[in-house]
Scaffold this motif. Structure first.
Motif, PDB file in Angstrom:
ATOM      1  N   ALA A   1       0.814  -1.213   0.000  1.00  0.00           N
ATOM      2  CA  ALA A   1       0.000   0.000   0.000  1.00  0.00           C
ATOM      3  C   ALA A   1       0.849   1.264   0.000  1.00  0.00           C
ATOM      4  N   PHE A   2       2.179   1.129   0.054  1.00  0.00           N
ATOM      5  CA  PHE A   2       3.079   2.274   0.116  1.00  0.00           C
ATOM      6  C   PHE A   2       3.978   2.323  -1.116  1.00  0.00           C
ATOM      7  N   ARG A   3       4.433   3.524  -1.433  1.00  0.00           N
ATOM      8  CA  ARG A   3       5.462   3.713  -2.447  1.00  0.00           C
ATOM      9  C   ARG A   3       6.603   4.510  -1.841  1.00  0.00           C
ATOM     10  N   PRO A   4       7.813   3.978  -1.723  1.00  0.00           N
ATOM     11  CA  PRO A   4       8.160   2.575  -2.001  1.00  0.00           C
ATOM     12  C   PRO A   4       7.684   1.673  -0.864  1.00  0.00           C
ATOM     13  N   PRO A   5       7.509   0.366  -1.121  1.00  0.00           N
ATOM     14  CA  PRO A   5       7.056  -0.533  -0.055  1.00  0.00           C
ATOM     15  C   PRO A   5       8.095  -0.621   1.056  1.00  0.00           C
ATOM     16  N   PRO A   6       7.688  -0.463   2.316  1.00  0.00           N
ATOM     17  CA  PRO A   6       8.641  -0.605   3.422  1.00  0.00           C
ATOM     18  C   PRO A   6       8.941  -2.072   3.690  1.00  0.00           C
ATOM     19  N   ALA A   7       9.909  -2.301   4.545  1.00  0.00           N
ATOM     20  CA  ALA A   7      10.300  -3.667   4.886  1.00  0.00           C
ATOM     21  C   ALA A   7       9.489  -4.213   6.054  1.00  0.00           C
ATOM     22  N   VAL A   8       8.511  -3.439   6.544  1.00  0.00           N
ATOM     23  CA  VAL A   8       7.719  -3.849   7.701  1.00  0.00           C
ATOM     24  C   VAL A   8       6.235  -3.736   7.376  1.00  0.00           C
ATOM     25  N   ASP A   9       5.421  -4.474   8.125  1.00  0.00           N
ATOM     26  CA  ASP A   9       3.975  -4.323   8.044  1.00  0.00           C
ATOM     27  C   ASP A   9       3.539  -3.136   8.893  1.00  0.00           C
TER      28      ASP A   9
END
Length: 237
Positions: free
Chosen positions: A151-159
């Motif tokens: 759901a993020f740009r860029p995707p993070p490494a965590v939920d």
């Protein structure tokens, strides 16, 4: 870090006053009569109002949420606080907001999932700790839903996850004992696997712990916020 798109927002009666700790503002303007956005970066703050529809209902404040005076902003009312919080400052910001809870009707935040789990954790949980106790002593907490990295740009490494935090009408500890309560909670969780008798030896002896209705051999992670309040009432001046 911004969500790639806002999640669907249910139609509700407009909220009279919403405050956003990290501006993600357009959906809020559809539902609140007025939105105050707090942005630390002056350039972003200047650009924010210019690109928003309904900008006449938007009040942009330049400032650091960690030092922001929400009590002054609320005046005689109470704020509904919303934010996609920077994950690296989420815990100190939550403690700051707990201190200013009298100005807040409720808070809805997107945080790293582990922080949300700590806020809502029950005694005995692996993630239950100081933040859990301090938040739950002054607020009711509820984990609402998870947000996947995509759901993020860029995707993070965590939920991520969204939490609702609602200040209690009456905290679980009396105002005169709140500093002592905070000190006991902090001392207890410096060594969460040790017994109360060992972690709190500077504040209470085994007899005082037992007089509070607790086992001196219990571990801090087993105690609810009400138990820590009982210890604060038994501790010396």
């Amino acid at each position: 870090m911004r969500p790639a798109w806002p999640p669907p927002t249910p139609k509700r009666r407009p909220s009279p006053r919403a405050t956003e700790a990290t501006p993600w503002t357009a959906p809020l303007l559809e539902h609140a009569q007025r939105v105050t956005a707090i942005e630390r970066d002056p350039a972003l703050a200047a650009a924010l109002a210019g690109r928003m529809e309904r900008a006449e209902r938007l009040d942009v404040r330049i400032g650091d949420a960690l030092a922001f005076d929400f009590i002054e902003l609320a005046g005689t009312g109470r704020l509904r606080l919303v934010g996609n919080l920077p994950y690296n400052i989420s815990t100190p910001l939550l403690f700051h907001l707990i201190d200013q809870r009298g100005a807040l009707a409720d808070m809805h935040f997107m945080l790293q999932r582990e922080v949300v789990e700590r806020l809502a954790a029950a005694p005995g949980s692996k993630v239950y700790g100081r933040l859990s106790v301090m938040a739950q002593a002054y607020c009711q907490t509820a984990a609402l839903f998870r947000v996947a990295p995509g759901a993020f740009r860029p995707p993070p490494a965590v939920d991520s996850a969204v939490v609702r935090v609602t200040p209690r009408a009456q905290p679980l500890i009396e105002p005169a004992l709140q500093a002592r309560f905070a000190a006991i909670v902090a001392a207890a969780f410096q060594a969460r696997r040790k017994t109360l008798r060992n972690t709190l030896r500077a504040q209470l002896d085994g007899e005082a712990i037992a007089a509070a209705g607790l086992d001196p051999g219990a571990r801090p992670e087993q105690l609810a916020a009400t138990d820590f309040a009982a210890l604060a009432r038994r501790a010396g001046p």
